[in-house]
Design a protein around this motif. Sequence first.
Motif, mmCIF file in Angstrom:
data_model
loop_
_atom_site.group_PDB
_atom_site.id
_atom_site.type_symbol
_atom_site.label_atom_id
_atom_site.label_comp_id
_atom_site.label_asym_id
_atom_site.label_seq_id
_atom_site.Cartn_x
_atom_site.Cartn_y
_atom_site.Cartn_z
ATOM 1 N N ARG A 47 0.830 -1.200 0.000
ATOM 2 C CA ARG A 47 0.000 0.000 0.000
ATOM 3 C C ARG A 47 0.865 1.250 0.000
ATOM 4 O O ARG A 47 1.868 1.324 0.710
ATOM 5 N N ALA A 48 0.483 2.213 -0.819
ATOM 6 C CA ALA A 48 1.146 3.514 -0.857
ATOM 7 C C ALA A 48 0.063 4.579 -0.993
ATOM 8 O O ALA A 48 -1.045 4.292 -1.454
ATOM 9 N N ILE A 49 0.390 5.794 -0.601
ATOM 10 C CA ILE A 49 -0.564 6.901 -0.649
ATOM 11 C C ILE A 49 0.124 8.122 -1.239
ATOM 12 O O ILE A 49 1.299 8.369 -0.977
ATOM 13 N N ALA A 50 -0.619 8.884 -2.021
ATOM 14 C CA ALA A 50 -0.150 10.177 -2.522
ATOM 15 C C ALA A 50 -1.166 11.239 -2.120
ATOM 16 O O ALA A 50 -2.378 10.977 -2.120
ATOM 17 N N LEU A 51 -0.675 12.416 -1.778
ATOM 18 C CA LEU A 51 -1.524 13.545 -1.410
ATOM 19 C C LEU A 51 -1.081 14.767 -2.206
ATOM 20 O O LEU A 51 0.101 15.104 -2.210
ATOM 21 N N PHE A 52 -2.030 15.413 -2.873
ATOM 22 C CA PHE A 52 -1.711 16.666 -3.557
ATOM 23 C C PHE A 52 -2.935 17.554 -3.574
ATOM 24 O O PHE A 52 -4.069 17.077 -3.515
ATOM 25 N N SER A 53 -2.694 18.868 -3.614
ATOM 26 C CA SER A 53 -3.784 19.842 -3.524
ATOM 27 C C SER A 53 -3.750 20.806 -4.697
ATOM 28 O O SER A 53 -2.696 21.075 -5.272
ATOM 29 N N PHE A 54 -4.934 21.321 -5.008
ATOM 30 C CA PHE A 54 -5.101 22.391 -5.977
ATOM 31 C C PHE A 54 -5.955 23.461 -5.319
ATOM 32 O O PHE A 54 -6.754 23.163 -4.422
#
Length: 101
Positions: free
Chosen positions: A49-56
């Motif tokens: 399991r891996a997670i990515a977080l990004f915002s706009f």
Amino acid sequence: MITCVVDYVIDPAKIEAFEEFGRRWVELVNRHGGTHHGYYLPSEGASDRAIALFSFPSFAAYEKYRELFGVDPDFLAADKIRNDSGCVLRYDRTFMRPLAD
């Protein structure tokens, strides 16, 4: 602001390909108006399991970024890493917003 949380199921035997895939997407998000908060990879426990977080700044800004998928050569090259290596088995995307005081 809108934050995209991407939850990946990855092939642990292909973690190096996933890391390269992640590095490319961090750069692409940042270049196209977003802020990438990083990829979080397995350390202990479940190793797939891996997670990515990004915002706009807004969903409209995110949609403008999404218009480049399947068209822009840099986006295609990043996806090619995933597709050719098979490092990503599945992913789910969720959009979150911060709780305002």
